[in-house]
Design a protein around this motif. Structure first.
Motif, PDB file in Angstrom:
ATOM      1  N   PHE A  17       0.771  -1.136  -0.066  1.00 45.84           N
ATOM      2  CA  PHE A  17       0.025  -0.029   0.028  1.00 45.84           C
ATOM      3  C   PHE A  17       0.779   1.228   0.164  1.00 45.84           C
ATOM      4  O   PHE A  17       0.352   2.275   0.048  1.00 45.84           O
ATOM      5  CB  PHE A  17      -0.815  -0.186   1.230  1.00 45.84           C
ATOM      6  N   LYS A  18       2.087   1.086  -0.042  1.00 42.47           N
ATOM      7  CA  LYS A  18       3.023   2.182   0.065  1.00 42.47           C
ATOM      8  C   LYS A  18       3.221   2.765  -1.392  1.00 42.47           C
ATOM      9  O   LYS A  18       3.237   1.807  -2.562  1.00 42.47           O
ATOM     10  CB  LYS A  18       4.378   1.851   0.613  1.00 42.47           C
ATOM     11  N   LYS A  19       3.815   3.924  -1.765  1.00 47.92           N
ATOM     12  CA  LYS A  19       4.575   4.186  -3.068  1.00 47.92           C
ATOM     13  C   LYS A  19       5.434   3.411  -3.534  1.00 47.92           C
ATOM     14  O   LYS A  19       6.402   3.153  -2.764  1.00 47.92           O
ATOM     15  CB  LYS A  19       4.797   5.747  -3.068  1.00 47.92           C
ATOM     16  N   LYS A  20       5.364   3.064  -5.003  1.00 46.73           N
ATOM     17  CA  LYS A  20       6.278   2.005  -5.396  1.00 46.73           C
ATOM     18  C   LYS A  20       7.588   2.747  -5.787  1.00 46.73           C
ATOM     19  O   LYS A  20       7.509   4.087  -6.365  1.00 46.73           O
ATOM     20  CB  LYS A  20       5.989   1.462  -6.855  1.00 46.73           C
ATOM     21  N   PHE A  21       8.851   2.220  -5.427  1.00 45.06           N
ATOM     22  CA  PHE A  21      10.263   2.483  -5.823  1.00 45.06           C
ATOM     23  C   PHE A  21      10.630   2.342  -7.323  1.00 45.06           C
ATOM     24  O   PHE A  21      11.166   3.000  -8.187  1.00 45.06           O
ATOM     25  CB  PHE A  21      11.233   2.024  -4.990  1.00 45.06           C
ATOM     26  N   THR A  22      10.077   1.070  -7.780  1.00 48.38           N
ATOM     27  CA  THR A  22      10.409   0.715  -9.161  1.00 48.38           C
ATOM     28  C   THR A  22      10.082   1.523 -10.188  1.00 48.38           C
ATOM     29  O   THR A  22       9.016   2.086 -10.203  1.00 48.38           O
ATOM     30  CB  THR A  22       9.854  -0.628  -9.263  1.00 48.38           C
ATOM     31  N   VAL A  23      10.992   1.835 -11.209  1.00 46.07           N
ATOM     32  CA  VAL A  23      10.685   2.602 -12.368  1.00 46.07           C
ATOM     33  C   VAL A  23      10.637   1.719 -13.600  1.00 46.07           C
ATOM     34  O   VAL A  23      11.507   1.008 -13.554  1.00 46.07           O
ATOM     35  CB  VAL A  23      11.758   3.863 -12.499  1.00 46.07           C
ATOM     36  N   GLN A  24       9.733   1.905 -14.313  1.00 43.84           N
ATOM     37  CA  GLN A  24       9.757   1.004 -15.568  1.00 43.84           C
ATOM     38  C   GLN A  24      10.608   1.693 -16.507  1.00 43.84           C
ATOM     39  O   GLN A  24      10.130   2.264 -17.364  1.00 43.84           O
ATOM     40  CB  GLN A  24       8.260   0.850 -15.989  1.00 43.84           C
ATOM     41  N   TYR A  25      11.897   1.317 -16.673  1.00 48.23           N
ATOM     42  CA  TYR A  25      12.888   2.262 -17.080  1.00 48.23           C
ATOM     43  C   TYR A  25      12.726   2.648 -18.613  1.00 48.23           C
ATOM     44  O   TYR A  25      12.744   3.878 -18.835  1.00 48.23           O
ATOM     45  CB  TYR A  25      14.241   1.711 -16.728  1.00 48.23           C
ATOM     46  N   PRO A  26      12.762   1.729 -19.488  1.00 50.33           N
ATOM     47  CA  PRO A  26      13.073   2.205 -20.924  1.00 50.33           C
ATOM     48  C   PRO A  26      11.593   3.078 -21.022  1.00 50.33           C
ATOM     49  O   PRO A  26      11.620   4.279 -21.606  1.00 50.33           O
ATOM     50  CB  PRO A  26      12.953   0.972 -21.604  1.00 50.33           C
ATOM     51  N   GLU A  27      10.561   2.778 -20.552  1.00 50.33           N
ATOM     52  CA  GLU A  27       9.373   3.477 -20.844  1.00 50.33           C
ATOM     53  C   GLU A  27       9.289   4.577 -19.857  1.00 50.33           C
ATOM     54  O   GLU A  27       8.641   5.871 -20.415  1.00 50.33           O
ATOM     55  CB  GLU A  27       8.138   2.695 -20.562  1.00 50.33           C
ATOM     56  N   GLU A  28       9.667   4.422 -18.765  1.00 54.13           N
ATOM     57  CA  GLU A  28       9.510   5.713 -17.661  1.00 54.13           C
ATOM     58  C   GLU A  28      10.920   5.690 -17.295  1.00 54.13           C
ATOM     59  O   GLU A  28      11.940   5.306 -17.192  1.00 54.13           O
ATOM     60  CB  GLU A  28       8.812   4.911 -16.561  1.00 54.13           C
ATOM     61  N   ARG A  29      11.250   7.396 -16.924  1.00 53.70           N
ATOM     62  CA  ARG A  29      12.491   7.886 -16.643  1.00 53.70           C
ATOM     63  C   ARG A  29      12.394   8.506 -15.076  1.00 53.70           C
ATOM     64  O   ARG A  29      11.356   9.177 -15.133  1.00 53.70           O
ATOM     65  CB  ARG A  29      13.054   8.921 -17.703  1.00 53.70           C
ATOM     66  N   ARG A  30      13.641   8.508 -14.523  1.00 55.83           N
ATOM     67  CA  ARG A  30      13.386   8.999 -13.246  1.00 55.83           C
ATOM     68  C   ARG A  30      13.875  10.454 -13.497  1.00 55.83           C
ATOM     69  O   ARG A  30      15.077  10.635 -14.275  1.00 55.83           O
ATOM     70  CB  ARG A  30      14.287   8.257 -12.437  1.00 55.83           C
ATOM     71  N   GLU A  31      13.676  11.362 -12.578  1.00 54.76           N
ATOM     72  CA  GLU A  31      14.126  12.745 -12.723  1.00 54.76           C
ATOM     73  C   GLU A  31      15.198  12.854 -12.059  1.00 54.76           C
ATOM     74  O   GLU A  31      15.372  12.237 -10.859  1.00 54.76           O
ATOM     75  CB  GLU A  31      12.880  13.531 -12.152  1.00 54.76           C
ATOM     76  N   LEU A  32      16.312  13.371 -12.580  1.00 55.04           N
ATOM     77  CA  LEU A  32      17.653  13.090 -12.048  1.00 55.04           C
ATOM     78  C   LEU A  32      17.837  14.544 -11.086  1.00 55.04           C
ATOM     79  O   LEU A  32      17.092  15.729 -11.579  1.00 55.04           O
ATOM     80  CB  LEU A  32      19.134  13.074 -12.870  1.00 55.04           C
ATOM     81  N   PRO A  33      18.636  14.874 -10.076  1.00 51.07           N
ATOM     82  CA  PRO A  33      18.955  16.136  -9.458  1.00 51.07           C
ATOM     83  C   PRO A  33      19.542  17.213 -10.398  1.00 51.07           C
ATOM     84  O   PRO A  33      20.343  16.544 -11.359  1.00 51.07           O
ATOM     85  CB  PRO A  33      19.828  15.459  -8.251  1.00 51.07           C
ATOM     86  N   PRO A  34      19.608  18.377 -10.154  1.00 53.30           N
ATOM     87  CA  PRO A  34      19.997  19.546 -11.005  1.00 53.30           C
ATOM     88  C   PRO A  34      21.707  19.246 -11.268  1.00 53.30           C
ATOM     89  O   PRO A  34      21.949  19.571 -12.330  1.00 53.30           O
ATOM     90  CB  PRO A  34      19.453  20.538 -10.254  1.00 53.30           C
ATOM     91  N   ARG A  35      22.260  18.950 -10.335  1.00 47.84           N
ATOM     92  CA  ARG A  35      23.770  18.686 -10.540  1.00 47.84           C
ATOM     93  C   ARG A  35      24.234  17.362 -10.815  1.00 47.84           C
ATOM     94  O   ARG A  35      25.291  16.918 -10.365  1.00 47.84           O
ATOM     95  CB  ARG A  35      24.398  19.247  -9.403  1.00 47.84           C
ATOM     96  N   ALA A  36      23.393  16.488 -11.607  1.00 46.51           N
ATOM     97  CA  ALA A  36      23.745  15.217 -11.826  1.00 46.51           C
ATOM     98  C   ALA A  36      25.026  15.432 -12.840  1.00 46.51           C
ATOM     99  O   ALA A  36      25.048  16.326 -13.693  1.00 46.51           O
ATOM    100  CB  ALA A  36      22.652  14.482 -12.666  1.00 46.51           C
ATOM    101  N   LYS A  37      26.041  14.406 -12.657  1.00 44.94           N
ATOM    102  CA  LYS A  37      27.259  14.532 -13.339  1.00 44.94           C
ATOM    103  C   LYS A  37      27.519  13.218 -14.186  1.00 44.94           C
ATOM    104  O   LYS A  37      27.871  12.406 -14.022  1.00 44.94           O
ATOM    105  CB  LYS A  37      28.411  14.400 -12.417  1.00 44.94           C
TER     106      LYS A  37
END
Lengths: 185, 850
Positions: A17-37
């Motif tokens: 019942f909690k929010k899911k961590f898994t990202v459906q990677y190729p279809e879905e992308r995670r937002e990276l922090p602004p200073r991602a290197k």
């Protein structure tokens, strides 16, 4: 026997019942922090010329020796960069790069920046070597500022005249704040 | 020894030493900008201020210009001194632009380093910086006056050391600038030294500009391949693999980024001091010339076929053995160019003399009179100079005879300047004289164009008269006839013939001249310094590449043919096989037609060379050689100093070291074991060549001089190199002369072969030298040019009405009837007009404009 089963399943049900961590990677992308290197880019000035002047500081800052530069003298009628020279060759070997970002920190011209482009897998080792053409942004791309306040943002342009004018304005403001003195009236 | 107090410690000093010298010797660090250990003290930068207390008075004094006195109390690290240095640095930085990322000196800049160590992090100066215009003073130099801190180093070098006057400091105060007079192009062959002397990046060189950073390359110790002075150089090469700096790929083929970036001096106070000439410094990109031979080739059915090394060596060995069996070993001859290393020369001589058994091997130019033998050996019993290069400094009376030193051995000019400044009398005798000679000569006398031999003989005659010694063969000729033929006055010669004179001349001069001057030096208890024209000429003679000498100082039992003799025998069909090592006789020798005829009538020609040239077209086998930057090897300079040069870059294509090729051929013919290491060859030389027996291997030795570590522009001077010399034994003999009067040319124009600094077989192979190479140029007196009505281009007409289109340049120093042409003849075939002595007859006409 029932006890441990309930104990284990309780954790499972807790996470259902909690929010899911898994990202459906190729279809879905995670937002990276602004200073991602991630992948490097070579930036341009507003007028379209390259920022890189081939000072080789990034190459010497690089702990893995992943950067290779050859400088060349600018044609003054048709300059490629603002300085007297430009980078004829600017190669980056991603097979060696460990994304520490020292090169970006070393760059005195804000020419080098790192982006959030992280999909860097290639089929052969040879393709890991990126050349200047691959890294240069097209003209008009909004700049990424990498200077973290170590350097002056803009060159100080001060002449004796303007400095005097500043002083004059300061003095007038002071007079306004203070109000008129009795003997001056 | 007197004592003074330095930083609280009692310290000894030699009288006359400055505070800076004592402090640096003891490891006390004092920053400097304008001080340079080899230049006069200027004391203008004020970085070396120290606190000096003497007899109750205290103050800040520049340590580089203050001599130590007894009882002085010197403090180098008080708060006051530190504050003074900091303020001075801030002052110097006022107008200095912050363009370190694009500046060439970034990483080896005194100002950058000292600012990092001592300076203020921020400038309080908020006004606009002064801007001055960029100056291109020389095809190889660029001056950035904005960066200049007016330390005067370049000016002191240019005016004091090289005794030139077209570079200086102008203006006052804020407008002061360094630069050439009226923005003209510098007339100097040492201008490149200003790059190295400059403490920052105000003067940059063309070859290195914007290419690299000092931490990116590897440094190799090498020897200048351009002249026989053997200037010590540092070769900066980028040698790493493409994405890794610092690793050297051993062996293999040269990649695109294996390049020589620049050449700097390496201090050796026996040879070049800390200076080198521009040709050595800037001409190095010929190693990547497109004219280089890449593969061994054999001509089959009129066409060159690429073959593997084993095949070409077995082919050549077989063919040589066949010719030896059929016609005898005398039918095989070898001519060398004198450009390779000692190791290669050793095996060249071994191949021809020991393995094949012919004595027909030479490297000198084909003068007819060289057939008589070796001129120095005839007089001295040894073919080496009796003087060392540094004897120029000790001599009181120096006679430079017939050699245009500026064009062939420029570094000797610097030594002569120094000698003259310290009080020596320097005389110059030559066909003509230019501004370069006026820098160092106290007297200049010009003899007749054809009067070379007579001038030298009159020196000998007067020396003989002074010593009351009858010289055999010369007693029949009167002094007056000699002087008249030479075009000189008696007083001139009497003035320069003095006890203990040093005679300087080159080895292309007529046999009689060399012999007469050597003899004159022995009569006067003087010395001679022979300037070899081949870059490793002395080494080639010592290794036995000579038809008369087996190792520089012992005679061959049987005399072979000299270059002239070989070419003559070839024309008569007596030579069946000719080995040409590093030389193209067609373009490098005068008398082109005769040489060409000789080459054509030889059945089997093997060319060992690095570049394609004209003779390769007539060759049956061509083998590519490495250049001096691509191989290890030792070189003997003109005074007999044996110096080691390191390999700096991988070889080009399939090229191989010459000694390896010769050793393979020797091994193939005799069945001996092949030698695979250059050091083994050097040991063979040391064991078998008499004058080299006392040398120790490895040849290099160096010692460090104390200079503070954080002054990059003095970094190179810190380590001084020393090389041992070969020991020649002198056995003076009785000499006789067979004097014949030469013919005088009176009508028409005389074509005279001469040398040019920037026209050599190397400079013609690189585009870097292009702005200075006199391509298709002849020089004439401007008055003659006007008389003939020539504008720019002209046609030279030979005796058989053959025509040559050339550019005519005015040269005020030439006599009126003279046309000066430059060796080598790669760009024009004017050498077909010259005879073997380098003279020719010519008419001239204006070229028709199309």
């Amino acid at each position: 026997m029932i006890g441990p089963l309930i104990k284990g399943l309780s954790i499972t049900f807790k996470y259902i019942f909690k929010k899911k961590f898994t990202v459906q990677y190729p279809e879905e992308r995670r937002e990276l922090p602004p200073r991602a290197k991630w992948l490097h880019i070579l930036q341009r000035h507003e007028d379209g010329t390259e920022r890189c002047v081939a000072c080789m500081l990034c190459a010497s800052a690089c702990p893995t020796e992943a950067i290779y530069i050859v400088g060349e003298e600018n044609d003054l009628n048709n300059p490629i960069s603002h300085g007297e020279r430009y980078a004829k060759v600017w190669d980056l070997d991603l097979g060696r790069c460990m994304f520490c970002g020292y090169c970006v920190e070393a760059c005195p011209e804000e020419a080098l920046a790192m982006t959030d482009e992280y999909e860097l897998a290639v089929p052969t080792k040879k393709d890991l070597v990126l050349h200047k053409e691959d890294l240069l942004v097209p003209p008009g791309t909004p700049p990424i500022h990498t200077w973290l306040g170590f350097y002056r943002e803009e060159p100080v342009e001060a002449s004796p005249v303007s400095r005097a004018r500043e002083l004059h304005i300061e003095f007038e403001e002071y007079l306004k704040r203070r109000g008129p003195k009795e003997d001056e009236i | 020894m007197p004592k003074f107090i330095l930083n609280g410690k009692e310290v000894e000093f030699k009288p006359g030493e400055t505070i800076l010298q004592v402090a640096w010797r003891l490891g006390v660090k004092i920053p400097v900008f304008c001080y340079h250990p080899h230049l006069p003290v200027y004391a203008g930068c004020r970085m070396c201020l120290v606190e000096v207390e003497l007899r109750g008075r205290k103050g800040l004094l520049p340590s580089c210009a203050t001599q130590v006195a007894e009882g002085m109390v010197v403090n180098t690290e008080t708060d006051e001194v530190r504050q003074a240095r900091k303020s001075q640095l801030e002052f110097l930085l006022l107008n200095h632009p912050l363009e370190c990322p694009t500046c060439d000196a970034g990483g080896e800049c005194d100002l950058q380093n000292l600012t990092f160590f001592l300076g203020p992090a921020e400038s309080r100066y908020t006004f606009k910086k002064h801007e001055k215009e960029l100056v291109e003073a020389h095809p190889y130099l660029k001056l950035y006056p904005n960066r200049c801190i007016l330390c005067n180093r370049c000016v002191s070098f240019y005016q004091e050391i090289s005794a030139n006057d077209d570079w200086g400091m102008f203006g006052r105060g804020h407008n002061m600038r360094v630069g050439p007079y009226r923005d003209k192009i510098l007339d100097s062959e040492f201008s490149g030294n200003m790059i190295e002397v400059c403490p920052l990046g105000a003067i940059t060189g063309r070859d290195y500009r914007f290419k690299s950073r000092p931490w990116e390359h590897k440094v190799f110790n090498s020897i200048s391949p351009h002249d026989s002075i053997g200037a010590n150089i540092k070769v900066y090469a980028r040698v790493g693999g493409k994405y890794s700096r610092g690793y050297i790929i051993e062996g293999g083929v040269r990649g695109e980024n294996h390049e020589i970036l620049r050449v700097n001096m390496r201090p050796n106070y026996d040879v070049n001091d800390p200076w080198i000439d521009d040709r050595t410094r800037f001409i190095h990109s010929y190693v990547n010339s497109s004219e280089r031979i890449t593969e061994p080739l054999i001509k089959r059915e009129g066409e060159f076929k690429e073959v593997v090394w084993d095949e070409v060596i077995s082919h050549v060995s077989g063919k040589l053995a066949e010719i030896k069996e059929k016609y005898g070993s005398e039918a095989i001859a070898g001519i060398a160019g004198g450009r390779g290393s000692n190791e290669s020369a050793f095996f060249f001589a071994k191949l021809l003399k020991d393995t094949i058994g012919t004595k027909n091997v030479d490297f000198r130019i084909p003068r007819r009179d060289f057939e008589q033998g070796d001129p120095l050996y005839e007089v001295l019993g040894s073919s080496a100079s009796t003087a060392k290069l540094n004897d120029i400094y000790n001599a009181k009376n120096i006679v430079v005879f017939g050699t245009e030193i500026k064009e062939t051995h420029p570094l000797v000019g610097l030594k002569l300047v120094k000698a003259r400044k310290s009080g020596a009398r320097v005389y110059y005798l030559g066909k003509w004289s230019s501004k370069a000679e006026r820098r160092w000569a106290s007297r200049i006398y010009n003899y007749n164009i054809n009067g070379e031999v007579e001038a030298a003989l009159s020196i000998l005659k007067i020396a003989g008269l002074k010593k009351e010694i009858q010289i055999e063969g010369l007693d029949k000729v009167s002094l007056e006839t000699l002087l008249e033929l030479a075009g000189l006055e008696k007083e001139y010669i009497e003035e320069l013939v003095k006890e203990g004179s040093l005679f300087i001349f080159d080895d292309n001069l007529p046999y009689d001249v060399q012999k007469a001057l050597s003899y004159a030096s022995t009569l006067l208890d003087g010395k001679i310094l022979v300037l070899r024209n081949a870059p490793n000429g002395q080494g080639f003679i010592d290794m036995g590449v000579s038809p008369v000498l087996s190792n520089g100082q012992s005679l061959e039992a049987e005399k072979g043919l000299s270059t002239y003799g070989i070419l003559k025998a070839a024309r008569e069909g007596k030579i069946k096989a000719l080995l040409l090592y590093n030389i193209d006789p067609i373009v490098e020798f005068p008398a082109r037609d005769e040489v060409l005829e000789a080459i054509k009538s030889v059945d089997f020609i093997v060319v060992f060379d690095s570049f394609w040239s004209e003779v390769t077209g007539y060759a049956d086998v061509v083998m590519p050689l490495t250049l001096s930057f691509e191989e290890d090897g030792s070189y003997t300079n003109t005074e007999g100093r044996v110096q080691w040069a390191e390999k700096a870059i991988p070889v080009y294509g399939m090229a191989r070291e010459a000694w390896r090729i010769f050793a393979s051929i020797v091994g193939y013919i005799t069945g001996e074991n092949r030698v695979n290491d250059v050091k083994d060859v050097t040991e063979m030389i040391i064991n078998s060549i008499e004058p080299y027996k006392k040398l120790k291997f490895p040849l290099e030795s160096k010692f460090k001089e104390p200079y503070p570590d954080n002054i990059p522009s003095l970094h190179n001077i810190k380590t001084v190199y020393k090389y041992p010399t070969a020991e020649y034994k002198l056995r003076p003999r009785e000499v006789s002369f067979k004097y014949e009067t030469g013919e005088k040319i009176t009508d028409g124009y005389v074509l005279v072969m001469s040398y040019h600094l920037y026209k050599t077989v190397y400079t013609l192979r690189t585009e870097d030298a292009a702005p200075l190479v006199p391509l298709k140029v002849v020089e004439m007196n401007p008055l003659t040019i006007r008389q003939e009505g020539i504008e720019d281009e002209a046609i030279l007409i030979g005796p058989r009405n053959e025509e040559y289109e050339v550019k005519v340049m005015p040269n005020r120093n030439l006599p009126k009837g003279v046309v000066r042409v430059f060796y080598p003849f790669l760009d024009y075939d004017l050498n077909s007009l010259l005879d073997y002595n380098g003279f020719g007859h010519v008419r001239i006409a204006q070229a028709v404009r199309r």
